[in-house]
Design an enzyme around this catalytic site. Sequence first.
Site, PDB file in Angstrom:
ATOM      1  N   ARG A  51      -0.960  18.426  15.867  1.00  0.00           N
ATOM      2  CA  ARG A  51       0.384  17.906  15.135  1.00  0.00           C
ATOM      3  C   ARG A  51       0.149  16.581  15.364  1.00  0.00           C
ATOM      4  O   ARG A  51       0.308  15.421  14.797  1.00  0.00           O
ATOM      5  CB  ARG A  51       1.317  18.754  14.817  1.00  0.00           C
ATOM      6  N   TYR A 104       2.627   2.754  -9.410  1.00  0.00           N
ATOM      7  CA  TYR A 104       2.300   4.273  -9.407  1.00  0.00           C
ATOM      8  C   TYR A 104       3.057   5.348  -9.963  1.00  0.00           C
ATOM      9  O   TYR A 104       4.563   5.092  -9.094  1.00  0.00           O
ATOM     10  CB  TYR A 104       1.524   4.652  -7.985  1.00  0.00           C
ATOM     11  N   ASP A 177       0.190  -0.888  -1.165  1.00  0.00           N
ATOM     12  CA  ASP A 177      -0.688   0.220  -1.452  1.00  0.00           C
ATOM     13  C   ASP A 177      -1.996  -1.093  -2.221  1.00  0.00           C
ATOM     14  O   ASP A 177      -2.263  -1.336  -2.920  1.00  0.00           O
ATOM     15  CB  ASP A 177       0.099   0.821  -2.369  1.00  0.00           C
ATOM     16  N   LYS A 202      -9.018   8.334  -2.973  1.00  0.00           N
ATOM     17  CA  LYS A 202      -9.756   7.919  -3.643  1.00  0.00           C
ATOM     18  C   LYS A 202     -11.365   7.269  -3.654  1.00  0.00           C
ATOM     19  O   LYS A 202     -12.403   8.194  -2.953  1.00  0.00           O
ATOM     20  CB  LYS A 202      -8.054   7.069  -4.948  1.00  0.00           C
TER      21      LYS A 202
END
Length: 393
Positions: A51, A104, A177, A202
Amino acid sequence: MSEGRPGQSSRFNRRTRPVVPPIHQSVTYFLDDAAYKDIQAGGLDEIWYGRFRNPTVDVAAEEIRRLEGSEAAFMTASGMGAIATTLLTLVRAGDRIVAARQVYGDSRDLLVRDLPAWGLDVVQVDALDLDAWRAAVAGGPTRVVYVETLANPQLDLADLPALAELAHAAGALLVVDNTFATPYSVQPLALGADIVVHSATKFLNGHSDVIAGVVAGGFDQVREVQRRVITLGTCLDPHAAYLVWRGLQTFELRLSRSNATARDLAAALAARDDVVRVRHPSLPDYERAEVAGRVLRRDGDRVRAGAMVTFTVAGGDERALRVMRRLEIGCEATSLGGVETLVSTPFNSSHFSLTPDERRAARIDDGMIRVSCGVEPSDLLVGDFLQAVDATD
């Protein structure tokens, strides 16, 4: 966390010398004195628990660090994980965020629903209106200015140097972004941004087979995001990181091809009388052409205009659906950035949570279709879209 000077390689361990990096599918690692010392210092440097850090995740982060030209990068479990974790790292209750209205849909939900519920003051402005940005930032102490390089789905191009200047003058950080534009077209950090986030799902991955995110920026800032990722548990699985790394090996090849196809498709659609509007930075009448000339990277006299095309058909959303469903090559599906061309209508997918009036205020037209161009032959893809428009006249 990945860091270092350009030219360094973390692709593989030179003692074992694999050409392809191994997938370290291990949760835990042998402890030694260095690991114990690192644990006591916060656990950010040594690899001892998955983690906190993982070798395969580090390899993928290093590739993206190079592409964005950042000091450091750290990966997360999703693009929204990167956005949410970054903002929660930078702000505290009572702080102020000034954000673009054109973002978005899930980013908007985070900004206007979740963050205010946690005590944040969020102001949204038109991404294209610099006067509105200045007024909003001057309206109170601002911690973060948030924008998408190319807005989803409107393809409004942010004036990153101007936004960086006004943010820094107010003592704020510019968070960008860069998912739609990708570092193939824009490196926001080189234009004054402080932190870049991506949905690596993406174009960075490029194969529609993994969910991932990444944060890139200065070493100290990314390290603080890493601390928050550890606390929130938004870490990336090593197999997913491997898939991102694999996709990155063809990043420039894919983006070069899909950018060229998007240019051809935008030009062909713009010549149609029954197409109301086409948005793509390559077009002569693109609203932000002057900004594109300053912000986008170039190949000779052409800007790298991106692989996304947005167009609006006469007849509204109902006809837009019919056009999509007549496509034979383009796939009606959510997401973007894959080797296949993906097509969607914002009103019932990425921005379904907005009311019709809210969509129009965000410059999302009725009848808008969002296209993510893949790597299919350009002439075949353009022909597919033209026949679909013809079939729904």
